[in-house]
Each structure stands twice: as C-alpha cells, then as structure tokens.
Design a protein around this motif. Structure first.
Motif, PDB file in Angstrom:
ATOM      1  N   SER A 151       5.266  30.910  18.115  1.00 13.44           N
ATOM      2  CA  SER A 151       3.892  31.652  17.402  1.00 13.44           C
ATOM      3  C   SER A 151       2.684  31.118  17.393  1.00 13.44           C
ATOM      4  CB  SER A 151       4.506  32.711  16.477  1.00 13.44           C
ATOM      5  OG  SER A 151       3.788  32.166  15.464  1.00 13.44           O
ATOM      6  N   ARG A 152       2.932  30.214  16.778  1.00 14.74           N
ATOM      7  CA  ARG A 152       1.909  28.966  17.723  1.00 14.74           C
ATOM      8  C   ARG A 152       1.578  28.146  18.117  1.00 14.74           C
ATOM      9  NH1 ARG A 152      -0.916  27.415  12.687  1.00 14.74           N
ATOM     10  NH2 ARG A 152      -0.857  29.475  11.065  1.00 14.74           N
ATOM     11  N   GLY A 153       2.337  27.803  19.422  1.00 18.81           N
ATOM     12  CA  GLY A 153       2.364  27.392  20.591  1.00 18.81           C
ATOM     13  C   GLY A 153       2.652  25.530  19.910  1.00 18.81           C
ATOM     14  N   SER A 154       3.638  25.777  18.986  1.00 22.61           N
ATOM     15  CA  SER A 154       3.532  24.625  18.638  1.00 22.61           C
ATOM     16  C   SER A 154       4.568  23.605  19.057  1.00 22.61           C
ATOM     17  CB  SER A 154       3.567  24.671  16.636  1.00 22.61           C
ATOM     18  OG  SER A 154       2.389  25.543  16.367  1.00 22.61           O
ATOM     19  N   PHE A 155       4.849  23.211  20.029  1.00 22.86           N
ATOM     20  CA  PHE A 155       5.396  22.371  19.774  1.00 22.86           C
ATOM     21  C   PHE A 155       6.890  22.320  20.772  1.00 22.86           C
ATOM     22  CE2 PHE A 155       2.407  18.884  18.857  1.00 22.86           C
ATOM     23  CZ  PHE A 155       1.752  19.193  17.597  1.00 22.86           C
ATOM     24  N   SER A 156       7.919  21.671  20.639  1.00 21.06           N
ATOM     25  CA  SER A 156       9.388  22.699  20.356  1.00 21.06           C
ATOM     26  C   SER A 156       9.942  22.940  19.107  1.00 21.06           C
ATOM     27  CB  SER A 156      10.253  21.249  20.999  1.00 21.06           C
ATOM     28  OG  SER A 156      10.603  20.327  19.606  1.00 21.06           O
ATOM     29  N   ALA A 157      10.566  23.866  19.260  1.00 23.65           N
ATOM     30  CA  ALA A 157      10.891  24.527  17.822  1.00 23.65           C
ATOM     31  C   ALA A 157      11.977  23.841  17.379  1.00 23.65           C
ATOM     32  CB  ALA A 157      11.742  25.212  18.203  1.00 23.65           C
ATOM     33  N   ALA A 158      12.106  24.262  15.271  1.00 24.44           N
ATOM     34  CA  ALA A 158      12.177  23.315  14.485  1.00 24.44           C
ATOM     35  C   ALA A 158      13.793  23.792  15.179  1.00 24.44           C
ATOM     36  CB  ALA A 158      11.684  24.001  13.019  1.00 24.44           C
ATOM     37  N   ARG A 159      14.374  22.180  14.504  1.00 24.41           N
ATOM     38  CA  ARG A 159      15.951  22.094  14.040  1.00 24.41           C
ATOM     39  C   ARG A 159      16.326  22.293  13.871  1.00 24.41           C
ATOM     40  NH1 ARG A 159      14.621  17.205  18.395  1.00 24.41           N
ATOM     41  NH2 ARG A 159      13.203  17.026  16.777  1.00 24.41           N
ATOM     42  N   VAL A 189       0.511  -1.242  -0.300  1.00 24.31           N
ATOM     43  CA  VAL A 189      -0.287  -0.095   0.109  1.00 24.31           C
ATOM     44  C   VAL A 189       1.178   1.052   0.067  1.00 24.31           C
ATOM     45  CG1 VAL A 189      -2.066   1.395   1.086  1.00 24.31           C
ATOM     46  CG2 VAL A 189      -1.341  -0.802   1.060  1.00 24.31           C
ATOM     47  N   SER A 190       0.357   2.371  -1.179  1.00 22.40           N
ATOM     48  CA  SER A 190       1.281   3.649  -0.920  1.00 22.40           C
ATOM     49  C   SER A 190       1.135   4.413  -0.691  1.00 22.40           C
ATOM     50  CB  SER A 190       2.270   3.439  -2.292  1.00 22.40           C
ATOM     51  OG  SER A 190       1.325   3.522  -3.395  1.00 22.40           O
ATOM     52  N   PHE A 191       1.236   5.829   0.022  1.00 19.83           N
ATOM     53  CA  PHE A 191      -0.092   7.151   0.000  1.00 19.83           C
ATOM     54  C   PHE A 191       1.484   8.516  -0.608  1.00 19.83           C
ATOM     55  CE2 PHE A 191      -1.542   4.876   3.087  1.00 19.83           C
ATOM     56  CZ  PHE A 191      -3.407   4.677   3.246  1.00 19.83           C
ATOM     57  N   VAL A 192       0.633   9.172  -0.948  1.00 18.63           N
ATOM     58  CA  VAL A 192       1.283  10.336  -1.033  1.00 18.63           C
ATOM     59  C   VAL A 192       1.690  10.685  -0.477  1.00 18.63           C
ATOM     60  CG1 VAL A 192       1.304  12.815  -2.459  1.00 18.63           C
ATOM     61  CG2 VAL A 192       0.349  10.161  -3.974  1.00 18.63           C
ATOM     62  N   HIS A 193       1.105  11.018   0.785  1.00 20.51           N
ATOM     63  CA  HIS A 193       0.778  12.164   1.979  1.00 20.51           C
ATOM     64  C   HIS A 193       2.462  11.594   3.039  1.00 20.51           C
ATOM     65  CE1 HIS A 193      -1.924   9.693   3.638  1.00 20.51           C
ATOM     66  NE2 HIS A 193      -1.690   9.507   4.355  1.00 20.51           N
ATOM     67  N   HIS A 194       2.874  12.345   3.353  1.00 21.29           N
ATOM     68  CA  HIS A 194       4.328  12.046   4.720  1.00 21.29           C
ATOM     69  C   HIS A 194       2.641  11.357   5.962  1.00 21.29           C
ATOM     70  CE1 HIS A 194       7.402  12.478   6.508  1.00 21.29           C
ATOM     71  NE2 HIS A 194       7.007  13.005   7.814  1.00 21.29           N
ATOM     72  N   ARG A 195       4.220  10.690   6.244  1.00 23.77           N
ATOM     73  CA  ARG A 195       3.928   9.774   7.340  1.00 23.77           C
ATOM     74  C   ARG A 195       4.682   9.306   8.099  1.00 23.77           C
ATOM     75  NH1 ARG A 195      -0.998  10.771  11.105  1.00 23.77           N
ATOM     76  NH2 ARG A 195      -3.057  10.070   9.011  1.00 23.77           N
ATOM     77  N   SER A 196       5.183   9.391   9.416  1.00 24.65           N
ATOM     78  CA  SER A 196       6.630   9.078   9.626  1.00 24.65           C
ATOM     79  C   SER A 196       6.433   8.492  11.577  1.00 24.65           C
ATOM     80  CB  SER A 196       7.205   9.638  10.000  1.00 24.65           C
ATOM     81  OG  SER A 196       7.223  11.156  10.183  1.00 24.65           O
ATOM     82  N   GLY A 197       7.191   8.058  12.549  1.00 23.09           N
ATOM     83  CA  GLY A 197       6.620   7.769  13.794  1.00 23.09           C
ATOM     84  C   GLY A 197       6.108   6.452  14.069  1.00 23.09           C
ATOM     85  N   ASP A 198       5.739   5.866  14.564  1.00 25.12           N
ATOM     86  CA  ASP A 198       5.305   4.761  14.706  1.00 25.12           C
ATOM     87  C   ASP A 198       3.967   4.354  13.982  1.00 25.12           C
ATOM     88  OD1 ASP A 198       3.983   2.457  15.603  1.00 25.12           O
ATOM     89  OD2 ASP A 198       4.039   2.798  17.750  1.00 25.12           O
ATOM     90  N   GLU A 219       3.373  21.305  12.199  1.00 30.09           N
ATOM     91  CA  GLU A 219       2.110  21.212  12.788  1.00 30.09           C
ATOM     92  C   GLU A 219       2.720  19.774  13.865  1.00 30.09           C
ATOM     93  OE1 GLU A 219      -0.996  21.537  11.901  1.00 30.09           O
ATOM     94  OE2 GLU A 219      -1.637  23.657  11.413  1.00 30.09           O
ATOM     95  N   GLU A 220       3.483  19.333  13.006  1.00 25.78           N
ATOM     96  CA  GLU A 220       3.726  18.019  13.209  1.00 25.78           C
ATOM     97  C   GLU A 220       5.218  17.964  14.168  1.00 25.78           C
ATOM     98  OE1 GLU A 220       3.385  14.859  10.982  1.00 25.78           O
ATOM     99  OE2 GLU A 220       2.091  15.500   9.283  1.00 25.78           O
ATOM    100  N   GLU A 221       5.927  17.555  15.306  1.00 25.91           N
ATOM    101  CA  GLU A 221       6.149  17.674  16.663  1.00 25.91           C
ATOM    102  C   GLU A 221       7.858  17.107  15.885  1.00 25.91           C
ATOM    103  OE1 GLU A 221       6.694  16.699  20.848  1.00 25.91           O
ATOM    104  OE2 GLU A 221       5.020  16.278  20.392  1.00 25.91           O
ATOM    105  N   HIS A 222       7.107  15.982  15.656  1.00 22.73           N
ATOM    106  CA  HIS A 222       8.614  14.917  15.069  1.00 22.73           C
ATOM    107  C   HIS A 222       9.532  15.646  13.922  1.00 22.73           C
ATOM    108  CE1 HIS A 222       5.174  13.211  12.914  1.00 22.73           C
ATOM    109  NE2 HIS A 222       6.173  13.142  12.123  1.00 22.73           N
ATOM    110  N   LEU A 223       8.375  16.479  12.838  1.00 21.05           N
ATOM    111  CA  LEU A 223       9.804  16.819  11.783  1.00 21.05           C
ATOM    112  C   LEU A 223      10.291  17.564  12.158  1.00 21.05           C
ATOM    113  CD1 LEU A 223       6.388  16.590   9.068  1.00 21.05           C
ATOM    114  CD2 LEU A 223       8.245  14.929   9.774  1.00 21.05           C
TER     115      LEU A 223
END
Length: 307
Positions: free
Chosen positions: A299-307, A129-138, A260-264
């Motif tokens: 500014s969005r209160g979104s998780f930790s800052a991008a690294r 199965v394949s999807f165009v959109h991004h997913r990662s993590g568990d 908006e995705e914390e782990h990215l």
C-alpha cells in the motif's frame, strides 16, 4: 521546522532536527545522511564548546568539558564519561524520543570522534562503538569512518577508547583561553532553561534498546529508572498512561519505520520488536493498521512484500 527558522538562524529543537534529517535522508536517497554531514562538518561550528575542549590540557579534561557543556550545543543531548576500566563515552537524550533517531546520533558520534582526533593530533581508533538503533547490510563505510567494528541493536549508544587515551596531551593547551571558554559555557548553561523529560519519553527511551533482547518488561524498565514496578505503574497512571500502552505504541511506530527498509524481512522485524514469533508480530500489526506487514508495504509502494 520552518524555512523561517532556518532563515533567521533560530535554535531548532532536537525533535525537529531528528524529523528533518529523516525527511532529507528519504528525499536525497542517502540512508547514511548523518555520516555524510559529519564528514565535512566544520568543528568550529560547535562554538564555545569546541574551544573549551580544544584548549584543555589533556583529552580526558576535554571530554569532561564536553560532558558538562553538551547542552550548550544541543538542549536534549546528554553525554556521560567514565574512565574505568576504559574511557567510555555514553550518549543519551532527555525529553526527546530516541527510538526513531539514526542520523543525528550517528552524526554526533562521528563529530565527537573527529574532535578527539583533531585535538590530540592523531587518528584515534576506538575500541568499539555501539548504537541502540538497527542497521544491517553493508556496514563497511561506517566501520572505515569510525575505525573499528560497530554494534547495532545495542543496549546503549557508546564510544569506547583505551584508558590511556584520556591522558593524551592536547596541542592547543591554553589555560587562559580554557578558563575564559569555561566561564562562557557556565554562563550559557546558567541562563538556558532545561526542559524536564516527561515520564513517557523516559520509559520509551528505556524500552527501545531492550526490545531486540526481549527484555522490555515493566519490571526491567522500572529497575533501570530506579523505581519499583508498582511506583512506575502508579506514576504512569497519574498521567493516564500504562506501560502496556507505551510498549504497544512504540512497537507500532518502530514497525512502520522498519517496514520502510527493503532488506528487513517480517521475521527480522518481529525479533527487533521483541516478539517471540513472526505470527505474533503479524497479528499485532494487523491490529494496529488493519493490514498485514506485506499488505502495508504494498500500500505504501515500499519495495518487495515482507516475507
């Protein structure tokens, strides 16, 4: 989408469905909302499409019914079936941007897989199965539900079975009922107006899966649309658009979603958007928003800052 639409059970267009599912996902904290809904979805709610498929003689026939009549259930959804070398089921949208959709396409794929399993009376496992959109993590949950490895950031939304699956007989084989359901589906598609896809949406939906592969060029997109690069540029100009403008705005919209995705991390987002260097992404994002990716997250209160 308004409460009145829901209360009156009016047909809600696909773009509104996608936006609504995104809002519900965030409100509920369920990042896999499409799968959550698909697991308990009553397949009979597909209406005549369900019965047209279930009353077919073999799985391949059922899939051809779904291919032809998918728009009876969803006006923007297109399904394409190919049986060589394996049984491929491809999913697409017309007139609706694909790039911000995760929940509905995951819902659609799992529901179709559940339908195939139910009408053949066995737990079919796709080859892939394949999807165009991004997913990662568990990803264990989606792999368990679909019964195979799942590829994200792919070129296409696809479900693939072994070629022999198409010849599996169906327990609900009923020629009389099938002819009746097929006629009802034919009547439905004959009176339902179809919305022509705008050129901008066609370009966006073609660009999106090319971004992570750094192949989102006007030449490549034109070829996939069956046009010359010059013809594409001319047709876009007729609508007061340019390929560069569409690409830039699509990247901007996806960047906001990805942040908006914390782990990215910023470096991963840069790759997903087709930038060769993280610094190029940071420069572009500052041009779009006046902020760096890390400043935007703060500014969005979104998780930790991008690294």
């Amino acid at each position: 989408m308004s409460g009145l639409d829901l209360a009156n059970r009016k047909r809600i267009n696909t773009s509104s469905q996608i936006k609504f599912l995104g809002k519900v996902s965030r409100a509920c904290g369920d990042d896999w909302l499409g799968l959550t809904l698909a697991k308990d979805f009553d397949l009979r709610e597909m209406g005549v499409l369900f019965y047209a498929a279930a009353s077919s003689s073999r799985l391949g026939d059922a899939l051809l019914r779904i291919e032809r009549y998918a728009r009876v259930a969803n006006e923007a959804l297109t399904i394409q079936i190919a049986r060589v070398p394996n049984c491929h089921i491809g999913f697409g949208y017309t007139g609706t941007p694909r790039q911000l959709n995760r929940h509905q396409i995951e819902f659609t794929v799992l529901v179709l897989l559940r339908l195939c399993r139910e009408i053949v009376g066995q737990s079919l496992a796709p080859l892939r199965v394949s999807f165009v959109h991004h997913r990662s993590g568990d990803l264990r949950n989606i792999r368990e539900l679909l019964g195979c490895d799942v590829e994200f950031d792919a070129y296409a939304d696809e479900l693939e079975f072994d070629a022999a699956a198409a010849d599996l007989p169906l327990a609900g084989d009923d020629q009389f009922l099938n002819e009746l359901m097929v006629q009802m589906c034919e009547d439905a598609i004959s009176i339902r107006a179809t919305n022509a896809s705008t050129l901008r949406t066609l370009v966006e939906n073609t660009v999106a899966p090319l971004l992570p592969h750094a192949e989102a060029t006007a030449k490549t997109v034109a070829r996939r649309l069956g046009l010359s690069e010059r013809s594409l540029a001319r047709r876009l100009a007729d609508e007061e658009l340019s390929f560069g403008e569409i690409l830039d705005e699509l990247r901007r919209d996806l960047a906001v979603r990805y942040l908006e995705e914390e782990h990215l991390q910023a470096s991963q987002i840069a790759w997903l958007l087709g930038f060769h260097q993280p610094s190029s992404f940071t420069h572009a994002f500052r041009r779009w928003t006046g902020k760096s990716p890390s400043e935007f997250r703060i500014s969005r209160g979104s998780f930790s800052a991008a690294r």
